[in-house]
Design a protein around this motif. Structure first.
Motif, PDB file in Angstrom:
ATOM      1  N   GLU A   1      -3.717  -0.436  -3.330  1.00  0.00           N
ATOM      2  CA  GLU A   1      -3.012  -1.529  -3.087  1.00  0.00           C
ATOM      3  C   GLU A   1      -2.912  -1.723  -4.025  1.00  0.00           C
ATOM      4  OE1 GLU A   1      -5.141  -6.388  -2.433  1.00  0.00           O
ATOM      5  OE2 GLU A   1      -6.106  -4.606  -1.660  1.00  0.00           O
ATOM      6  N   ILE A   2      -0.976  -2.262  -4.118  1.00  0.00           N
ATOM      7  CA  ILE A   2      -0.280  -2.606  -5.623  1.00  0.00           C
ATOM      8  C   ILE A   2       0.120  -4.309  -4.842  1.00  0.00           C
ATOM      9  CG2 ILE A   2       1.773  -2.275  -6.283  1.00  0.00           C
ATOM     10  CD1 ILE A   2       1.878   0.221  -4.101  1.00  0.00           C
ATOM     11  N   ASN A   3      -0.531  -4.898  -7.183  1.00  0.00           N
ATOM     12  CA  ASN A   3      -0.187  -5.804  -6.593  1.00  0.00           C
ATOM     13  C   ASN A   3       0.901  -6.228  -7.047  1.00  0.00           C
ATOM     14  OD1 ASN A   3      -0.427  -8.368  -7.436  1.00  0.00           O
ATOM     15  ND2 ASN A   3      -2.534  -8.376  -8.732  1.00  0.00           N
ATOM     16  N   ALA A   4       1.215  -7.058  -6.486  1.00  0.00           N
ATOM     17  CA  ALA A   4       2.639  -7.954  -7.250  1.00  0.00           C
ATOM     18  C   ALA A   4       2.754  -7.567  -8.899  1.00  0.00           C
ATOM     19  CB  ALA A   4       3.933  -8.765  -6.119  1.00  0.00           C
ATOM     20  N   PHE A   5       2.233  -9.111  -9.455  1.00  0.00           N
ATOM     21  CA  PHE A   5       1.834  -9.750 -10.971  1.00  0.00           C
ATOM     22  C   PHE A   5       1.589  -8.525 -10.912  1.00  0.00           C
ATOM     23  CE2 PHE A   5       2.142 -12.903  -6.934  1.00  0.00           C
ATOM     24  CZ  PHE A   5       2.980 -13.656  -7.846  1.00  0.00           C
ATOM     25  N   SER A   6       1.564  -7.399 -10.987  1.00  0.00           N
ATOM     26  CA  SER A   6       1.687  -5.995 -12.418  1.00  0.00           C
ATOM     27  C   SER A   6       2.790  -6.285 -12.916  1.00  0.00           C
ATOM     28  CB  SER A   6       0.671  -5.130 -11.608  1.00  0.00           C
ATOM     29  OG  SER A   6       0.930  -4.648 -10.638  1.00  0.00           O
TER      30      SER A   6
ATOM     31  N   LYS B   1       0.744  -1.343   0.561  1.00  0.00           N
ATOM     32  CA  LYS B   1       0.008   0.498  -0.023  1.00  0.00           C
ATOM     33  C   LYS B   1       0.698   1.570   0.066  1.00  0.00           C
ATOM     34  CE  LYS B   1      -3.314   2.322   3.168  1.00  0.00           C
ATOM     35  NZ  LYS B   1      -4.156   2.443   4.632  1.00  0.00           N
ATOM     36  N   LEU B   2       0.369   2.181  -0.399  1.00  0.00           N
ATOM     37  CA  LEU B   2       1.002   3.458  -1.123  1.00  0.00           C
ATOM     38  C   LEU B   2       0.114   4.697  -1.681  1.00  0.00           C
ATOM     39  CD1 LEU B   2       3.662   4.775  -0.182  1.00  0.00           C
ATOM     40  CD2 LEU B   2       4.447   4.601  -2.439  1.00  0.00           C
ATOM     41  N   ASN B   3      -0.348   5.141  -0.408  1.00  0.00           N
ATOM     42  CA  ASN B   3      -1.206   6.042  -0.797  1.00  0.00           C
ATOM     43  C   ASN B   3      -1.810   7.724  -0.379  1.00  0.00           C
ATOM     44  OD1 ASN B   3      -1.757   5.568   1.873  1.00  0.00           O
ATOM     45  ND2 ASN B   3      -4.323   5.159   1.192  1.00  0.00           N
ATOM     46  N   VAL B   4      -0.370   7.885   0.084  1.00  0.00           N
ATOM     47  CA  VAL B   4       0.192   8.813   0.773  1.00  0.00           C
ATOM     48  C   VAL B   4       0.443   9.951  -1.075  1.00  0.00           C
ATOM     49  CG1 VAL B   4       0.841   8.638   2.688  1.00  0.00           C
ATOM     50  CG2 VAL B   4       2.097   8.809   1.131  1.00  0.00           C
ATOM     51  N   LYS B   5      -0.030  11.631   0.061  1.00  0.00           N
ATOM     52  CA  LYS B   5       0.632  12.026  -1.166  1.00  0.00           C
ATOM     53  C   LYS B   5       2.277  12.064  -1.047  1.00  0.00           C
ATOM     54  CE  LYS B   5      -2.765  15.902   0.517  1.00  0.00           C
ATOM     55  NZ  LYS B   5      -3.149  16.992   1.326  1.00  0.00           N
ATOM     56  N   LEU B   6       2.455  12.683  -2.242  1.00  0.00           N
ATOM     57  CA  LEU B   6       4.229  12.514  -2.935  1.00  0.00           C
ATOM     58  C   LEU B   6       5.000  14.107  -2.403  1.00  0.00           C
ATOM     59  CD1 LEU B   6       5.361  13.533  -6.784  1.00  0.00           C
ATOM     60  CD2 LEU B   6       6.342  14.883  -4.989  1.00  0.00           C
TER      61      LEU B   6
END
Length: 205
Positions: free
Chosen positions: A33-38, A6-11
């Protein structure tokens, strides 16, 4: 292991926390949610450019690979065998910080994992944190394009994660904030294996 982060914060929050600047800020998109398999690109800080945040692909492709197929097997790298595995041994000294503010794991409720409980895992003392990572630069022989990629380093699970990740009993190496530089400075990898750990919270979702 670790296949969802997960990384949903501001730059701006990332830049402030890591005292670094995005090279290509337009490529960063907050994600729940970041899927590794992407095999997508996520923000990292490498040992070569401490003041820069770059976007590297998840799934390490060693420099000698003929194609990118190997990345399915190199999303995670076991700390116990980093120096032995052909896919990783040439990248052991290529260290990076993989930026996140959480990751997800599933607890098996039955022996075959047909019923699972999803958990969000976060460090108790860091809102933004870094996984220990290794990276590689690979040139695609067909297109001659450069691909920078990484693997998240994993270790034996602590007590909490042994209960949650009860089928594999592994966890990613999350660095203490004061140890980020030590990891980037190529300190011995064994020093970051369990019982090295940070205190974690787990929330069922």
């Amino acid at each position: 292991m670790c296949y969802r982060t997960k990384l949903n914060v501001k730059l701006s929050e990332i830049e402030q926390s890591f005292d670094a600047r995005f090279i290509e800020p337009e490529t960063y998109k907050p994600m729940e949610e970041i899927n590794a398999f992407s095999f997508m690109k996520t923000p990292v800080v490498t040992d070569e450019n401490l003041g820069e945040i770059e976007m590297y692909n998840w799934g390490l492709i060693p420099f000698w690979a003929r194609d990118e197929k190997i990345r399915k097997m190199t999303l995670n790298a076991r700390i116990e065998s980093l120096t032995e595995k052909p896919a990783f041994r040439n990248s052991v000294e290529n260290r990076c910080l993989i930026i996140a503010n959480g990751y997800y794991e599933w607890q098996w409720k039955d022996p075959k994992g047909k019923e699972k409980q999803k958990f969000l895992i976060t460090p108790q003392e860091q809102e933004l944190f870094a996984f220990a990572g290794i990276y590689s630069s690979w040139t695609n022989p067909k297109t001659n394009s450069l691909v920078n990629s990484y693997a998240i380093v994993t270790t034996e699970a602590n007590e909490l994660m042994s209960e949650i990740h009860n089928n594999k009993k592994r966890m990613p190496v999350i660095l203490k904030k004061e140890d980020r530089q030590a990891w980037l400075s190529s300190w011995e990898v064994s020093g970051f294996a369990f019982p090295y750990e940070v205190k974690l919270n787990a929330k069922a979702i």
